[in-house]
Design an enzyme around this catalytic site. Structure first.
Site, PDB file in Angstrom:
ATOM      1  N   HIS A 240       0.890  -1.279   0.077  1.00  0.00           N
ATOM      2  CA  HIS A 240       0.090  -0.005  -0.135  1.00  0.00           C
ATOM      3  C   HIS A 240       0.812   1.264  -0.093  1.00  0.00           C
ATOM      4  CE1 HIS A 240       0.713  -0.475   4.134  1.00  0.00           C
ATOM      5  NE2 HIS A 240       0.053   0.807   4.694  1.00  0.00           N
TER       6      HIS A 240
ATOM      7  N   HIS B 196       1.226   4.008   1.890  1.00  0.00           N
ATOM      8  CA  HIS B 196       1.956   4.827   3.052  1.00  0.00           C
ATOM      9  C   HIS B 196       3.309   4.906   2.953  1.00  0.00           C
ATOM     10  CE1 HIS B 196      -1.914   3.911   5.770  1.00  0.00           C
ATOM     11  NE2 HIS B 196      -2.150   4.996   5.074  1.00  0.00           N
TER      12      HIS B 196
ATOM     13  N   ASP C  24       5.755   4.601   5.059  1.00  0.00           N
ATOM     14  CA  ASP C  24       6.376   3.623   5.879  1.00  0.00           C
ATOM     15  C   ASP C  24       6.542   2.368   5.218  1.00  0.00           C
ATOM     16  OD1 ASP C  24       3.775   3.608   6.722  1.00  0.00           O
ATOM     17  OD2 ASP C  24       4.566   2.524   8.392  1.00  0.00           O
ATOM     18  N   HIS C  25       5.673   2.346   4.061  1.00  0.00           N
ATOM     19  CA  HIS C  25       6.068   0.970   3.218  1.00  0.00           C
ATOM     20  C   HIS C  25       6.720   1.335   1.866  1.00  0.00           C
ATOM     21  CE1 HIS C  25       3.503  -1.163   6.027  1.00  0.00           C
ATOM     22  NE2 HIS C  25       3.218   0.250   6.398  1.00  0.00           N
TER      23      HIS C  25
ATOM     24  N   HIS D 133      -7.639  -0.631   5.422  1.00  0.00           N
ATOM     25  CA  HIS D 133      -6.520   0.033   5.926  1.00  0.00           C
ATOM     26  C   HIS D 133      -6.267   1.251   4.908  1.00  0.00           C
ATOM     27  CE1 HIS D 133      -2.782   1.495   8.370  1.00  0.00           C
ATOM     28  NE2 HIS D 133      -2.170   1.511   7.032  1.00  0.00           N
TER      29      HIS D 133
ATOM     30  N   ASP E  60      -0.285  -3.928   6.246  1.00  0.00           N
ATOM     31  CA  ASP E  60      -0.749  -3.240   7.555  1.00  0.00           C
ATOM     32  C   ASP E  60      -2.215  -3.896   7.545  1.00  0.00           C
ATOM     33  OD1 ASP E  60       1.372  -1.999   8.020  1.00  0.00           O
ATOM     34  OD2 ASP E  60       0.709  -0.124   7.856  1.00  0.00           O
TER      35      ASP E  60
ATOM     36  N   HIS F 114       4.633  -4.431  10.986  1.00  0.00           N
ATOM     37  CA  HIS F 114       4.878  -3.658  12.178  1.00  0.00           C
ATOM     38  C   HIS F 114       4.859  -4.806  13.219  1.00  0.00           C
ATOM     39  CE1 HIS F 114       4.277   0.363  10.662  1.00  0.00           C
ATOM     40  NE2 HIS F 114       3.554  -0.244   9.896  1.00  0.00           N
TER      41      HIS F 114
HETATM   42 ZN    ZN Z   1       2.574   0.620   8.048  1.00  0.00          ZN
HETATM   43 FE    FE Z   2      -0.062   1.708   6.654  1.00  0.00          FE
END
Ligand code: ZN
Ligand code: FE
Length: 241
Positions: free
Chosen positions: A56, A58, A60-61, A114, A133, A171
Site C-alpha cells: 500500500h 503509506h 512507511d511502506h 487500511h 498493514d 509492524h
Molecule cells: Zn505501516
Molecule cells: Fe499503513
C-alpha cells in the site's frame, strides 16, 4: 524452503522483508520504509536487489522505493488502485494478478480498508503471506480509507488460507494488540498462553512476527469477530485505547 526471508527492523516498529530466491538469484524488498537498511543487508549477503513489492502507498511502506530503484535499477510492483500515490511503480497489480520472484509465484489478494487499494501477496509454494498493514499479530490495520465491512471480508479471505501460512506483517504491534485482545476475550486460553510467550519474547528484545493463520484464527479478536458490527465495535475500542 526455496526462499530466504530476512526481517529488517527499521524506524520505531516497522519490519522490512528482504526475500532471496536462490535459483534465479533474484532478491526483493517488501514494503521498504527506507532504502539504506535493505541495501546494506543485501550487500552484506552478496545479494542484488532486483524487485520491490509494495502492499500500500503509506510512506512507511514505500519511502525507500526511489532510492533503492536508483541504486539497483530494480522493478517495482504494487497496487493498481494506488498507482497515483506510488509514482515509482513499474507494474500495477490487483486481485487475480500475480508477481514473480524467479519462478516463485505470488498471488495478489485485494484487502482494502487500511487503505483503499491495499493488496497482499500470497506465495502458496512457500506458505508465505506478505500482508502489509491489514493483519497483525492479534490485530488488524486501522480503517483509514475503508469500512468495517471491508475488513470483515478481508478476514474471511485470510482465514481461508492454509493454517500453516506464515504471515509477514509490517509492524511489531504484538504487545499492544495482545493486551487489547485480552480485554475482549480474557477467557481465551490460546490467547492467554500466547501473551505469556509474547511477553517473554519482547522482554528479551525478540521479534514476534511472522505469525501464522492458525495462530490468528485462535487469538485475533478481529479475525474472530462474529459480525461486521462486532468487528467495528472492537476496532473503535482499540482506536480509543
Ligand atoms: Zn505501516
Ligand atoms: Fe499503513
Amino acid at each position: 524452503m526455496a526462499l530466504e526471508i530476512i526481517r529488517i527492523p527499521v524506524l520505531s516498529d516497522n519490519y522490512i522483508w528482504l526475500v532471496h530466491e536462490p535459483v534465479s538469484g533474484e532478491t526483493m524488498v517488501v514494503d521498504p520504509a527506507v532504502a539504506d537498511a535493505p541495501l546494506a543487508e543485501a550487500e552484506k549477503r552478496g545479494w542484488k536487489i532486483t524487485q520491490i513489492w509494495n502492499t500500500h502507498w503509506h510512506p512507511d511502506h514505500t519511502g525507500g522505493n526511489a532510492d533503492i530503484k536508483t541504486a539497483t535499477g530494480c522493478h517495482i510492483t504494487g497496487p493498481a488502485a494506488e498507482s497515483a500515490r506510488i509514482p515509482t511503480l513499474d507494474t500495477m497489480v490487483q486481485e487475480g494478478g500475480t508477481a514473480r520472484l524467479g519462478d516463485v509465484v505470488g498471488n495478489v489478494i485485494d484487502v482494502p480498508a487500511h487503505t483503499a487499494g491495499h493488496i497482499a501477496f500470497h506465495i502458496p509454494s512457500e506458505n508465505a503471506l506478505f500482508i502489509g498493514d491489514t493483519l497483525f499479530a492479534m490485530g488488524c490495520g486501522r480503517l483509514f480509507e475503508g469500512t468495517p465491512a471491508q475488513m470483515f471480508d478481508n478476514m474471511r479471505k485470510l482465514e481461508a488460507l492454509p493454517d500453516e501460512t506464515a504471515v509477514y506483517c509490517a509492524h511489531e504491534y504484538t504487545m499492544s494488540n495482545g493486551q487489547f485482545a485480552l480485554t475482549v476475550e480474557p477467557e481465551n486460553t490460546a490467547l492467554v498462553e500466547r501473551m505469556k510467550a509474547v511477553e517473554t519474547m519482547r522482554n528479551r528484545g525478540e521479534a514476534t512476527v511472522p505469525t501464522s493463520i492458525a495462530l490468528e484464527k485462535a487469538t485475533n479478536p478481529f479475525m474472530r469477530a462474529a459480525s461486521i458490527d462486532e468487528l467495528a465495535a472492537r476496532r473503535a475500542a482499540k482506536d480509543a485505547a
